[in-house]
Structure formats: structure tokens, C-alpha cells
Design a protein around this motif. Sequence first.
Motif, PDB file in Angstrom:
ATOM      1  N   ILE A 187       0.816  -1.114  -0.128  1.00  0.00           N
ATOM      2  CA  ILE A 187       0.039   0.079   0.199  1.00  0.00           C
ATOM      3  C   ILE A 187       0.821   1.285   0.056  1.00  0.00           C
ATOM      4  CG2 ILE A 187      -1.560   1.434   1.559  1.00  0.00           C
ATOM      5  CD1 ILE A 187      -3.012  -0.984   2.197  1.00  0.00           C
ATOM      6  N   ASP A 188       1.819   1.328   0.909  1.00  0.00           N
ATOM      7  CA  ASP A 188       2.721   2.398   0.770  1.00  0.00           C
ATOM      8  C   ASP A 188       4.260   2.053   0.231  1.00  0.00           C
ATOM      9  OD1 ASP A 188       4.122   0.929   2.816  1.00  0.00           O
ATOM     10  OD2 ASP A 188       3.269   2.313   4.477  1.00  0.00           O
ATOM     11  N   GLY A 189       4.531   1.152  -0.213  1.00  0.00           N
ATOM     12  CA  GLY A 189       5.778   0.713  -0.896  1.00  0.00           C
ATOM     13  C   GLY A 189       6.872   0.713   0.373  1.00  0.00           C
ATOM     14  N   ARG A 190       6.576   0.445   1.638  1.00  0.00           N
ATOM     15  CA  ARG A 190       7.686   0.459   2.364  1.00  0.00           C
ATOM     16  C   ARG A 190       7.708  -0.586   3.401  1.00  0.00           C
ATOM     17  NH1 ARG A 190       6.700   6.032   5.748  1.00  0.00           N
ATOM     18  NH2 ARG A 190       8.945   5.723   5.958  1.00  0.00           N
ATOM     19  N   TYR A 191       8.876  -1.092   3.780  1.00  0.00           N
ATOM     20  CA  TYR A 191       9.187  -2.001   4.693  1.00  0.00           C
ATOM     21  C   TYR A 191       8.559  -1.775   6.235  1.00  0.00           C
ATOM     22  CZ  TYR A 191      11.148  -6.578   6.663  1.00  0.00           C
ATOM     23  OH  TYR A 191      11.305  -7.575   7.210  1.00  0.00           O
ATOM     24  N   HIS A 192       7.831  -2.517   6.740  1.00  0.00           N
ATOM     25  CA  HIS A 192       7.458  -2.193   8.081  1.00  0.00           C
ATOM     26  C   HIS A 192       7.919  -3.498   8.947  1.00  0.00           C
ATOM     27  CE1 HIS A 192       4.162   0.869   7.266  1.00  0.00           C
ATOM     28  NE2 HIS A 192       4.688   0.332   6.006  1.00  0.00           N
ATOM     29  N   TRP A 193       8.440  -3.237  10.316  1.00  0.00           N
ATOM     30  CA  TRP A 193       8.681  -4.179  11.381  1.00  0.00           C
ATOM     31  C   TRP A 193       8.110  -3.743  12.614  1.00  0.00           C
ATOM     32  CZ3 TRP A 193      11.363  -2.677  15.750  1.00  0.00           C
ATOM     33  CH2 TRP A 193      12.378  -1.393  15.444  1.00  0.00           C
ATOM     34  N   TYR A 194       7.954  -4.505  13.517  1.00  0.00           N
ATOM     35  CA  TYR A 194       7.001  -4.382  14.623  1.00  0.00           C
ATOM     36  C   TYR A 194       7.065  -5.378  15.722  1.00  0.00           C
ATOM     37  CZ  TYR A 194       3.884  -7.673  12.746  1.00  0.00           C
ATOM     38  OH  TYR A 194       3.669  -9.270  12.013  1.00  0.00           O
ATOM     39  N   GLY A 195       6.525  -5.272  16.731  1.00  0.00           N
ATOM     40  CA  GLY A 195       6.729  -6.360  17.775  1.00  0.00           C
ATOM     41  C   GLY A 195       6.363  -6.031  19.164  1.00  0.00           C
ATOM     42  N   ARG A 196       6.724  -6.637  20.165  1.00  0.00           N
ATOM     43  CA  ARG A 196       6.456  -6.670  21.406  1.00  0.00           C
ATOM     44  C   ARG A 196       7.782  -6.514  22.399  1.00  0.00           C
ATOM     45  NH1 ARG A 196       1.748  -4.143  22.385  1.00  0.00           N
ATOM     46  NH2 ARG A 196       0.022  -5.075  21.145  1.00  0.00           N
ATOM     47  N   ILE A 197       7.883  -5.924  23.386  1.00  0.00           N
ATOM     48  CA  ILE A 197       9.019  -5.975  24.282  1.00  0.00           C
ATOM     49  C   ILE A 197       8.336  -6.456  25.496  1.00  0.00           C
ATOM     50  CG2 ILE A 197      10.746  -4.705  25.631  1.00  0.00           C
ATOM     51  CD1 ILE A 197      10.950  -2.466  23.359  1.00  0.00           C
ATOM     52  N   ALA A 198       8.846  -7.405  26.204  1.00  0.00           N
ATOM     53  CA  ALA A 198       8.557  -7.986  27.325  1.00  0.00           C
ATOM     54  C   ALA A 198       8.422  -7.009  28.432  1.00  0.00           C
ATOM     55  CB  ALA A 198       9.482  -9.212  27.760  1.00  0.00           C
ATOM     56  N   ALA A 199       7.600  -7.086  29.326  1.00  0.00           N
ATOM     57  CA  ALA A 199       7.402  -6.334  30.523  1.00  0.00           C
ATOM     58  C   ALA A 199       8.521  -5.957  31.247  1.00  0.00           C
ATOM     59  CB  ALA A 199       6.449  -7.077  31.351  1.00  0.00           C
ATOM     60  N   ASP A 200       8.704  -4.654  31.540  1.00  0.00           N
ATOM     61  CA  ASP A 200       9.956  -4.478  32.299  1.00  0.00           C
ATOM     62  C   ASP A 200       9.750  -3.105  32.965  1.00  0.00           C
ATOM     63  OD1 ASP A 200      12.377  -2.357  32.641  1.00  0.00           O
ATOM     64  OD2 ASP A 200      13.520  -4.482  31.818  1.00  0.00           O
ATOM     65  N   PRO A 201       9.728  -3.035  34.429  1.00  0.00           N
ATOM     66  CA  PRO A 201       9.343  -2.083  35.260  1.00  0.00           C
ATOM     67  C   PRO A 201      10.037  -0.645  35.158  1.00  0.00           C
ATOM     68  CG  PRO A 201       9.584  -4.077  36.400  1.00  0.00           C
ATOM     69  CD  PRO A 201      10.000  -4.462  35.437  1.00  0.00           C
ATOM     70  N   ALA A 202      11.456  -0.730  34.740  1.00  0.00           N
ATOM     71  CA  ALA A 202      12.227   0.311  34.817  1.00  0.00           C
ATOM     72  C   ALA A 202      11.866   1.029  33.321  1.00  0.00           C
ATOM     73  CB  ALA A 202      13.584   0.150  34.603  1.00  0.00           C
ATOM     74  N   LEU A 203      11.622   0.061  32.388  1.00  0.00           N
ATOM     75  CA  LEU A 203      11.132   0.789  30.972  1.00  0.00           C
ATOM     76  C   LEU A 203       9.633   1.362  31.266  1.00  0.00           C
ATOM     77  CD1 LEU A 203      11.597   1.227  28.027  1.00  0.00           C
ATOM     78  CD2 LEU A 203      10.583  -1.089  27.513  1.00  0.00           C
ATOM     79  N   ALA A 204       8.621   0.807  31.650  1.00  0.00           N
ATOM     80  CA  ALA A 204       7.375   1.404  32.100  1.00  0.00           C
ATOM     81  C   ALA A 204       7.555   2.754  32.704  1.00  0.00           C
ATOM     82  CB  ALA A 204       6.805   0.189  32.996  1.00  0.00           C
ATOM     83  N   GLU A 205       8.330   2.908  33.648  1.00  0.00           N
ATOM     84  CA  GLU A 205       8.562   4.201  34.326  1.00  0.00           C
ATOM     85  C   GLU A 205       9.036   4.876  33.512  1.00  0.00           C
ATOM     86  OE1 GLU A 205      11.095   6.368  37.922  1.00  0.00           O
ATOM     87  OE2 GLU A 205      11.261   4.111  37.823  1.00  0.00           O
ATOM     88  N   GLU A 206       9.829   4.973  32.572  1.00  0.00           N
ATOM     89  CA  GLU A 206      10.504   5.751  31.673  1.00  0.00           C
ATOM     90  C   GLU A 206       9.452   6.140  30.513  1.00  0.00           C
ATOM     91  OE1 GLU A 206      13.010   7.974  29.255  1.00  0.00           O
ATOM     92  OE2 GLU A 206      13.466   7.125  31.136  1.00  0.00           O
ATOM     93  N   LEU A 207       8.359   5.089  30.212  1.00  0.00           N
ATOM     94  CA  LEU A 207       7.486   5.349  28.987  1.00  0.00           C
ATOM     95  C   LEU A 207       6.056   5.784  29.578  1.00  0.00           C
ATOM     96  CD1 LEU A 207       8.368   2.430  26.665  1.00  0.00           C
ATOM     97  CD2 LEU A 207       9.079   4.815  26.584  1.00  0.00           C
ATOM     98  N   SER A 208       6.158   6.359  30.740  1.00  0.00           N
ATOM     99  CA  SER A 208       4.818   6.531  31.473  1.00  0.00           C
ATOM    100  C   SER A 208       4.256   7.606  30.952  1.00  0.00           C
ATOM    101  CB  SER A 208       4.895   6.717  33.195  1.00  0.00           C
ATOM    102  OG  SER A 208       5.958   7.760  33.238  1.00  0.00           O
TER     103      SER A 208
END
Length: 615
Positions: free
Chosen positions: A36-57
Motif C-alpha cells: 500500500i505504501d511501498g515500504r518495509y514495516h517491522w513491529y513487535g513486543r518488548i517484554a514487561a520491564d518495570p524500569a522501561l514502564a517508568e520511562e514510558l509512563s
Amino acid sequence: MADFDDEDGYQGSAVLEVDERRFDVRVELRGFFQPIDGRYHWYGRIAADPALAEELSAGRRRGTLTTPQGSAPAEVGDPDPWGRFRVEGVSTPPFESWFRTGQPPASAHEGGLPEHVRVAVIGAGFGGLGAGIKLLEAGIRDFAILERAASVGGTWRDNTYPGCACDVPSHLYSFSFAPNPRWSRSYSGQPEIRAYLEEVADRPGLRSRLHFNAPVTGAVWQEADARWLVTTERGQLTADVLISAGGPLSEPSMPDIPGLAEFPGAVFHSARWDHETDLTGKRIAVIGTGASAIQLVPQLQKKAAKLVLFQRTPAWVMPRLDRTISAAEKWLYAHIPPVQRLARLGIYASRESTVGAFVKRPALLKAAQRIALKHLGGAVNDPELRAKLTPNYVMGCKRILLSNNYYPALAQPNAEVVASGLARVEGNTAIAADGTRHDVDAIVFATGFHTVDMPVAKKVWGIGGRSLDEVWAGDMRALRGTTVAGFPNFCFVIGPNTGLGHNSMVQIIESQLSYIVDYIKTLDRTGAAALDTDERAQQAWCDDVERRMGPTVWSTGGCKSWYLNAAGRNPTLWPGSTLRFRRQTRRVDEREYTRVTALSSQKTLVPNGIGAEQA
């Protein structure tokens, strides 16, 4: 984990850098080329991480993700109910892929929609995603899923009203072939179900076949070529087989209320919730007493200055036996999958055991009625209010609802139940059919969906240029709930007479998907360009359904429900067990179909209004 036909991927350790902070994380990534847009897309999940959760709050952030195979800019955020963060990017992925080597697979073609596919699927909810998985499992890779919105989820994407949740236990309201060991509660809320469907869509090979923002505006059977011409807002494509998986709960039903257009306050349907409108301290009218209403009413009652519920018919409401699923249970489900399958089987068996009361002996439901009346009496002391909320029909005639806070909310001083429907609106005054007048600041319609008049019927034209809406003439009918005479190679997921009053619709969906896959295999095996449902077979099937509908609670229970059409016939529900339906949709019986060949010399009929460019 990669499916290198059209998807690459990586699973393992990685490093995420956000605002000069470094996090060692576990990731599960996939990538694909999106035509549709002629681009390569990548995606996924990062496992739960309390420190990262605080950073991304504070919300989504940009950063850099590095794996042993590469590094790439990324956006990260949007935690799911299990604390995992979504990570995504475009162009250079942080793992080995054809995009990095410059050698694209044959499927990575430029442009928008594919010109032609073996199978086109309408909708990316439970039915559409399930169809995609089953097609891939059957080795059918040439398909496209056309989704009108920008993401998957169907009704669980669209319904975001306060308190939105499922009234079927979580382990049963999920695919048997895609179990989720991380359900947080025995009855899941809307965000968790939507996250589950996003996870299902992440299965290898599926994302690359999803085409978003592509609402189908018309589908015309091309008799000359024996294929479907499908028109979307993103363009056209042809398909040998067309599957409608939009579902019966996709188009909200709004009643025509005189004066509503001049109402000065907010007006919206529960399935199109207006999150920009703050209802705190407002006088709110809620129209309807169905499954959505009993979930949103308690939430609105807490914040409203006044809540007025317009009730044409009270519902039977049973206690909701909801609980938190423990960490130990989740561990067992994740590490010993047969335990979860056993739990699912137990829930299924308990639900299925009630089918006899619904379809043969409604009198057996009186025991459940006593439980419901006790539930009502324990929450509502006012005899006048209790009388308003007491149904006068047999339980099960209308949908049985589950709630622990609906009755307590209506018993509060700021709540009022009007035992009548909304008749008209004058200024900011809502006037009931009984003549009572109620000044309100906002009106919320919880009035259900177009279930007996599927909107897709107005968009599909079969043999001879006749629309499905014209053929049905207000009375939906289909063979085995899946195919319709005069519409070759057109299949429904959740078609006429496939709804349930006692069990999970996922059981029906899985049965129909097996039937549809066998339908496609029958085409391949016989060499037929198409199969058209035999009218006599369809009529025999519908006559049998009608005969078995006679003694059901939906026919004898003494109520008027959304299960019935204008003629009083029930084209919505399946009058039997899910086991019976599965047996009767296990294989395609070729005797119920006629073979159709392409007539290349025949001029294609195109209905008025579709567009000459489609001929």
C-alpha cells in the motif's frame, strides 16, 4: 519464527536506548513489505520491564533498538494489559531481512491493493483474522483482508464505552487454535480483547495480507470471468472467492427520533463513544437496556448529576461471576497448555449443557429466573423500582445479561428508570412514550446494531445483477448460515441463523471457517470455477431451521427482541447445539451446490450506481 515468504523476524535479547538511557530487553519482532505504501514495516513486543514502564509512563517515545543482527530507529509505547510494549519502525529493520540484502521476494510488489487474489476477506475482527489463519494453515496464501479502519479488532476496536467487556468467559471467547494464557480476569474487558486480536494479527504471514483503510463499497459477481470485482475506497481488485466477515455487530442502529437533530447537547451511540465530551456533572439520558447499557450505566451514574434510563423492556440480569486470574494459573496455562485446554473444555461444557433449556424446554429456565429475581431483590429495595426492573417474559427470550453493579447503580438517588421508550425530543427535553418529560444535557443511545438487516447486503450483487438486499427482501436466509443461492463463491462468517444464546460465538466462527476452507478445497478438487448454492438445498435447510425454531424460548418466551425481523421470524439465532452446527458444517456436500463455469463471451451485468469503470 520468520515466515520468509513474506515476513522476516527476530526473537531474543536486544538493547533499547531512549533519551540516553539503556534497557536490556527481550523482544519478539516481525517485518513485512506493505504494498500500500511501498515500504518495509517491522513491529513487535518488548517484554514487561518495570524500569522501561517508568520511562514510558508519559506515552510513546522514539529510540533505537539493537539486536545481534542490526540496529534501527524505533517508536515504543502503547503497553498492553500484560505490560508488554509495542515497538515498531519503517525501512531498515534491526534484524536480517530481504530488505537489508536488497533481494525482495516475489510478493513484494509495488502499488496498492493486489490486482487479483484467490480469496478476499471483508473485515479484520474475530471472523476475518480467523479466516486468515485458517487459510494460511490450509496452504492458501493468495488472499487479502480488507479492513475499513486503521487497525484490527472489529467490534472490540469500535466499542470503547466505559465498562465495555465481554459476557463470555475469556478462555472461551478466544480461538482454540490461538489460546491466550495471560488473560487477567475470567471475563475480559475491551482493551484486553483488542490486545488479544492485535496479537493474533501478529502471527506470521497475516500482517502483510491486511489492507487497512479499505472499506468495501461494492462487490459485483462477474459472470463472464466467474470471479468477484470488489471495490474499496483504496481501489479495486478481483477475487475468486469473497468472504464477508464484517459480523452482525459492526453497524450501530440509531432510532429515528423526532426532534433529535435539534437537541443542543451531545448525542452519540455507545459503539461510537465521544471521548471528547466530558459527561461529569451532566444530566444524561441513556436509551436502551441491552448488553451495552448495563455496562455503561453504572459508569455514567457515578459521574452524572442525573441519569435517566429509558427502558422499553427490562432485561433478565444474572450475577457476573468475575474474578482475577492468579499468577499461578497464568503460569500453568503458559507452561502446561493442556491445563488451559481443560479449563476451556470445562467452561464450554457448562455452557453447552444449557442448550436444551433454550431450544426445547424453556420451562427449565425458571430456576435461573429465581436466581435473577433474588439478585434484583438484593440490590433494589424500592418496590416500585423493583417492579419496573422485573421482566414479564421467560428468561432467554431476550439476551440474558450479566452484571453486579447495574441494579445498585439504578437504586442510587441520582438515577431514574423510565419504563417507556424515548418518543421525541423538544429542545433539551427528552419525552418518553408515556408522556413524561426529562430535561437532559446529553443522550447516549445503547440501541444495538443492524443484526437482521446486514448492511453488507446492499453492497453485494450476484448473478443477474441482483443485490443481496433485493434477494433477501428483509428476510435473511442462507445454506448452513454460510452461502446464498445466486451468489457463487460468496461466504459468510456469522451469517443468517448462526447466533447463539447460550455459548461463545467463537465456536460458530471456527465451524464456519472449517466449512469455508473445505469449500475452497472443493473448488480446487473439482476444477469448478465457482459453486452456487442450490435453491432447493437452501430452502430445505431453512425449513428445518424454522421447524426447530418453533419450541425455542425465542419463539415461545413472550417477548419482542432484536433476534426477530419485521415479519416476526428469527433469522439470527441457531436453534441447536454448537456440536450439531459443527457436525453440519464439517464438510461441503457437493449435492447442495451447482458448478459454475466462466462465460468469457458473456457481457458482465453491472448494477446501476456501481460505476461504468467496473464493467
